[in-house]
Every structure is written in C-alpha cells, then in structure tokens.
Design an enzyme around this catalytic site. Structure first.
Site, PDB file in Angstrom:
ATOM      1  N   ARG A 126      16.129 -64.855 -72.297  1.00 64.23           N
ATOM      2  CA  ARG A 126      16.507 -64.367 -73.624  1.00 64.23           C
ATOM      3  C   ARG A 126      17.181 -65.515 -74.369  1.00 64.23           C
ATOM      4  O   ARG A 126      17.987 -66.255 -73.791  1.00 64.23           O
ATOM      5  CB  ARG A 126      17.480 -63.186 -73.531  1.00 64.23           C
ATOM      6  CG  ARG A 126      16.848 -61.867 -73.109  1.00 64.23           C
ATOM      7  CD  ARG A 126      15.900 -61.293 -74.177  1.00 64.23           C
ATOM      8  NE  ARG A 126      15.254 -60.058 -73.751  1.00 64.23           N
ATOM      9  CZ  ARG A 126      14.081 -59.976 -73.127  1.00 64.23           C
ATOM     10  NH1 ARG A 126      13.407 -61.077 -72.839  1.00 64.23           N
ATOM     11  NH2 ARG A 126      13.564 -58.811 -72.800  1.00 64.23           N
TER      12      ARG A 126
ATOM     13  N   GLU B  95      14.592 -65.968 -82.813  1.00 61.51           N
ATOM     14  CA  GLU B  95      13.163 -65.662 -82.924  1.00 61.51           C
ATOM     15  C   GLU B  95      12.922 -64.463 -83.836  1.00 61.51           C
ATOM     16  O   GLU B  95      13.754 -63.555 -83.855  1.00 61.51           O
ATOM     17  CB  GLU B  95      12.550 -65.432 -81.524  1.00 61.51           C
ATOM     18  CG  GLU B  95      13.058 -64.201 -80.791  1.00 61.51           C
ATOM     19  CD  GLU B  95      12.516 -64.112 -79.355  1.00 61.51           C
ATOM     20  OE1 GLU B  95      12.683 -65.062 -78.585  1.00 61.51           O
ATOM     21  OE2 GLU B  95      11.931 -63.067 -79.036  1.00 61.51           O
TER      22      GLU B  95
ATOM     23  N   HIS C 290       7.557 -66.263 -77.123  1.00 62.04           N
ATOM     24  CA  HIS C 290       7.894 -65.077 -76.315  1.00 62.04           C
ATOM     25  C   HIS C 290       6.626 -64.431 -75.735  1.00 62.04           C
ATOM     26  O   HIS C 290       6.328 -63.255 -75.997  1.00 62.04           O
ATOM     27  CB  HIS C 290       8.699 -64.056 -77.132  1.00 62.04           C
ATOM     28  CG  HIS C 290       9.535 -63.164 -76.258  1.00 62.04           C
ATOM     29  ND1 HIS C 290      10.757 -62.673 -76.631  1.00 62.04           N
ATOM     30  CD2 HIS C 290       9.319 -62.673 -75.007  1.00 62.04           C
ATOM     31  CE1 HIS C 290      11.251 -61.928 -75.655  1.00 62.04           C
ATOM     32  NE2 HIS C 290      10.382 -61.920 -74.652  1.00 62.04           N
TER      33      HIS C 290
HETATM   34  P1  NAD Z   1      16.462 -58.914 -62.350  1.00 61.92           P
HETATM   35  O1  NAD Z   1      17.390 -57.867 -62.815  1.00 61.92           O
HETATM   36  O2  NAD Z   1      15.543 -58.624 -61.210  1.00 61.92           O
HETATM   37  O3  NAD Z   1      17.275 -60.251 -61.972  1.00 61.92           O
HETATM   38  C1  NAD Z   1      18.280 -60.778 -62.756  1.00 61.92           C
HETATM   39  C2  NAD Z   1      19.247 -61.477 -61.824  1.00 61.92           C
HETATM   40  O4  NAD Z   1      20.211 -62.181 -62.619  1.00 61.92           O
HETATM   41  C3  NAD Z   1      20.016 -60.512 -60.915  1.00 61.92           C
HETATM   42  O5  NAD Z   1      19.884 -60.905 -59.556  1.00 61.92           O
HETATM   43  C4  NAD Z   1      21.474 -60.657 -61.381  1.00 61.92           C
HETATM   44  O6  NAD Z   1      22.414 -60.529 -60.337  1.00 61.92           O
HETATM   45  C5  NAD Z   1      21.439 -62.069 -61.939  1.00 61.92           C
HETATM   46  N1  NAD Z   1      22.551 -62.397 -62.826  1.00 61.92           N
HETATM   47  C6  NAD Z   1      23.257 -61.583 -63.643  1.00 61.92           C
HETATM   48  N2  NAD Z   1      24.244 -62.286 -64.252  1.00 61.92           N
HETATM   49  C7  NAD Z   1      24.145 -63.561 -63.812  1.00 61.92           C
HETATM   50  C8  NAD Z   1      24.879 -64.745 -64.051  1.00 61.92           C
HETATM   51  N3  NAD Z   1      25.922 -64.754 -64.892  1.00 61.92           N
HETATM   52  N4  NAD Z   1      24.503 -65.872 -63.426  1.00 61.92           N
HETATM   53  C9  NAD Z   1      23.456 -65.873 -62.568  1.00 61.92           C
HETATM   54  N5  NAD Z   1      22.732 -64.778 -62.287  1.00 61.92           N
HETATM   55  C10 NAD Z   1      23.068 -63.638 -62.899  1.00 61.92           C
HETATM   56  O7  NAD Z   1      15.633 -59.335 -63.645  1.00 61.92           O
HETATM   57  P2  NAD Z   1      14.217 -60.064 -63.690  1.00 61.92           P
HETATM   58  O8  NAD Z   1      13.125 -59.042 -63.642  1.00 61.92           O
HETATM   59  O9  NAD Z   1      14.201 -61.180 -62.723  1.00 61.92           O
HETATM   60  O10 NAD Z   1      14.233 -60.633 -65.195  1.00 61.92           O
HETATM   61  C11 NAD Z   1      15.156 -61.624 -65.595  1.00 61.92           C
HETATM   62  C12 NAD Z   1      15.146 -61.729 -67.105  1.00 61.92           C
HETATM   63  O11 NAD Z   1      13.892 -62.237 -67.545  1.00 61.92           O
HETATM   64  C13 NAD Z   1      15.245 -60.392 -67.849  1.00 61.92           C
HETATM   65  O12 NAD Z   1      16.570 -59.967 -67.975  1.00 61.92           O
HETATM   66  C14 NAD Z   1      14.633 -60.698 -69.190  1.00 61.92           C
HETATM   67  O13 NAD Z   1      15.634 -61.119 -70.079  1.00 61.92           O
HETATM   68  C15 NAD Z   1      13.726 -61.872 -68.898  1.00 61.92           C
HETATM   69  N6  NAD Z   1      12.312 -61.568 -69.155  1.00 61.92           N
HETATM   70  C16 NAD Z   1      11.653 -62.324 -70.071  1.00 61.92           C
HETATM   71  C17 NAD Z   1      10.318 -62.089 -70.345  1.00 61.92           C
HETATM   72  C18 NAD Z   1       9.545 -62.925 -71.334  1.00 61.92           C
HETATM   73  O14 NAD Z   1       8.451 -62.544 -71.742  1.00 61.92           O
HETATM   74  N7  NAD Z   1      10.044 -64.077 -71.737  1.00 61.92           N
HETATM   75  C19 NAD Z   1       9.649 -61.045 -69.681  1.00 61.92           C
HETATM   76  C20 NAD Z   1      10.355 -60.292 -68.724  1.00 61.92           C
HETATM   77  C21 NAD Z   1      11.691 -60.556 -68.466  1.00 61.92           C
END
Ligand code: NAD
Length: 303
Positions: free
Chosen positions: A230, A259, A277
């Site tokens: 994000r 964005e 994105h």
């Molecule tokens: P997830 O919930 O499986 O994993 C996120 C991880 O981040 C968790 O293990 C959590 O403990 C950790 N976390 C939280 N705060 C943290 C910090 N301060 N420092 C380090 N780690 C921390 O989520 P995911 O499915 O792996 O997705 C991750 C992110 O990817 C989503 O939140 C979303 O913003 C992004 N995403 C982007 C797109 C895109 O098209 N660009 C698509 C899907 C997801």
C-alpha cells in the site's frame, strides 16, 4: 445482486449462482454511487450482494429484508457498512488469498528488473541508445534481500527468491516458529543489512510511513526499495530525496500514496519503476476471485 463488475462480463459469477438455483441481477458496469446501489437493492430485495468497488451503505443493507450476505470481490472491506451488516446478522465475506502468487511474482519481477536493468535498458534502446557498457547490472546471488511482513505474500516471495541464491532476511512482529529460507531479524537490522527491501505489510496506523528518511538512511547505499502493498507505507518525498542523492538506486512501486496521481518528482527518476496497482492481477487470479466470492454467496444461502 452483482452491484458492479469491472470485468468484460458476469459469466463466472452467473454460472456459480445459477448452478445453485439462484438468480443473478447485474448492476451498472462502472462503480456506482451509494444511492444507485441503494435503489437497486430496494428494487430487487436480494438475498446476497456481490460487490467489487461499489459502496454498500447502511441504507442499502437495510433496504432488503431478505439480505443474508454481502460478498466482497477483493480483500479490503472499507466500501461495505460492516457494522450495520453485523448488527442485522448479515454475513460479510472477502477473498483474502486469491493473488498470493501474482503479488509475490510481481515483487520478484521488480527485483530482477532492477538487478538486470530491464526497464531502464528498454527505455534506452527505444530512445536510440545501444550502450551495453553503460548498464550497471548486479548478480542477485551476491545480494541480501529483506522482506518486511512475513505473511501469506511475504512467505511466497521468500520461497521464490530462494531460487536465486541470495541471502534473505525477514521481519514480522509475529515471527513464525520456523521461516524456511529466511533469517528472522528486527526491522532495523533488516534495513542495515539489505540491498533490497521488499514491503509485504498491511497499511494500518502503526505501519503508515514505516519507510521514511530515517529508515532509508539505514539501508546500504545503492539499494532498491520495492512496495507492492500500500502506498501509505512509504514516505514518497523521502524516497525521491534518497533517489536524488543516489543513496537509493531504485524504487519499484506498484502502489502510491497519491494513486492514481503519480508525483512528478517520481516520474523524473530514472531509478523508479512504476506499475499501476496491478500486482494482484492475472487471468487466473481474477477468475478465482470472482468464483470464490460467488461461492461464498451460495454457501451462505445454503445455510
Ligand atoms: P497477511 O495478513 O497474510 O500478512 C501480513 C503480514 O504483515 C503479517 O504476518 C503481519 O504480522 C505482518 N505485519 C504487520 N505489521 C507489521 C510490521 N509493522 N512490520 C512487519 N510486518 C508486519 O497479508 P498478505 O496477504 O501477505 O498481504 C500483504 C499486503 O499486500 C496486504 O495488506 C495488501 O496491502 C497488499 N496487497 C497488495 C496487492 C496489490 O495488488 N498490490 C494485492 C494484494 C495484497
């Protein structure tokens, strides 16, 4: 009721819903206003609502006495009045893991685009410059990559990077018992040791600008920052300054704080690699998303 559809047709949702004996009504193609959705709901009184971007307000939820479920085609639920739904006993569902492969591929692709100079070289060749000696390329197996956020996508990225033989660090406030292929470290240590920093963290008040001037300064000079999570995780102005000074060599962003607006200061950077994105997207992920959201509706209506 399918409130909106960004895809060319509603065939995937329709086949799942109709096979289960229900009827699908499809709303407008563009993300509609809250009022338009409220009117549609009042008119059709659906038992289920499938929504991608269209807002499903408290009024819309109250407009159908038969409503049992609002299914989001995506991960986030911020366009749905979840509290009202919960109060009324209406299920709200999402599809949290339909694009793990795509986002991790995108992150690794951005790393390779940087080590092999793909985007930059392509721009130069198209501009009429054929200068192999001018390219500054890297051997990935000699580098250290730091993955911030070891969740679903972070794990997949670590797994894929493993094939390239680089050293991999990872940071997560909830570290797993075992992290195959990665050394779990604190954020500061990760930043100090990583040539490449990849963000796979959700945006929360606690992670806003998790990468800013101070954090960039900790990174070794000449590194790469990858953000496919994000935009708000990164202080864009700090990145532009770090690219200007040469401390940061590359910034690969699929998401931006502003964005769809792209700051001019970023567009001017030869070290910036920008995609709009799209890390989630592929034919397979979008079909899976649509099918699974529709299946949530069918499952809920079946009790
Ligand atoms: P997830 O919930 O499986 O994993 C996120 C991880 O981040 C968790 O293990 C959590 O403990 C950790 N976390 C939280 N705060 C943290 C910090 N301060 N420092 C380090 N780690 C921390 O989520 P995911 O499915 O792996 O997705 C991750 C992110 O990817 C989503 O939140 C979303 O913003 C992004 N995403 C982007 C797109 C895109 O098209 N660009 C698509 C899907 C997801």
């Amino acid at each position: 009721l399918l409130t909106d559809y960004a895809w060319p047709d509603d065939s995937v949702e329709r086949s799942v819903i109709e096979e289960a004996g229900h009827t699908l009504v499809t709303g407008p193609a563009d993300p509609a206003s809250a009022e338009a959705i409220e009117e549609l709901v009042a008119e059709h009184r659906p038992a289920g609502i499938l929504t991608c971007w269209a807002p499903v307000s408290a009024t819309a939820i109250g407009a159908s006495p038969d409503l049992r479920i609002v299914a989001r085609l995506g991960v986030g639920l911020d366009n749905i009045a979840v509290d009202t739904a919960t109060e009324r006993g209406v299920w709200v569902t999402n599809v949290p893991d339909y694009c793990v492969e795509e986002v991790s591929d995108h992150a690794v692709g951005m790393v390779l685009a940087w080590t092999r100079g793909l985007a930059k070289s392509d721009r130069e060749v198209r501009a009429g410059r054929w200068d192999p000696a001018g390219a500054r390329l890297r051997r990935l197996s000699t580098l250290t990559c730091g993955v911030v956020g070891y969740g679903r996508i972070g794990r997949a990225t670590v797994g894929k990077l493993g094939a390239f033989g680089c050293r991999i660090l990872a940071h997560d406030p909830y570290p797993p018992k075992d992290a195959p292929g990665a050394e779990m470290v604190g954020l500061e240590e990760l930043l100090r040791r990583s040539d490449v920093v990849i963000l796979h963290v959700p945006l929360t008040p606690g992670t806003h600008h998790i990468i800013g001037t101070e954090q960039l300064a900790l990174m070794p000079p000449g590194g790469l920052l990858v953000n496919v999570s994000r935009g708000g995780l990164v202080d864009t102005d700090a990145v532009i300054k770090a690219l200007d000074s040469g401390h940061l060599d590359g910034a690969a962003f699929d998401v931006l704080e502003t964005e769809p607006h792209v700051p001019a200061g970023l567009l001017e950077q030869p070290g910036a690699l920008l995609t709009p994105h799209i890390a989630f997207s592929s034919d397979a992920s979008v079909t899976e998303l649509r099918r699974r959201a529709a299946e949530e509706v069918v499952r809920t209506l079946a009790g």
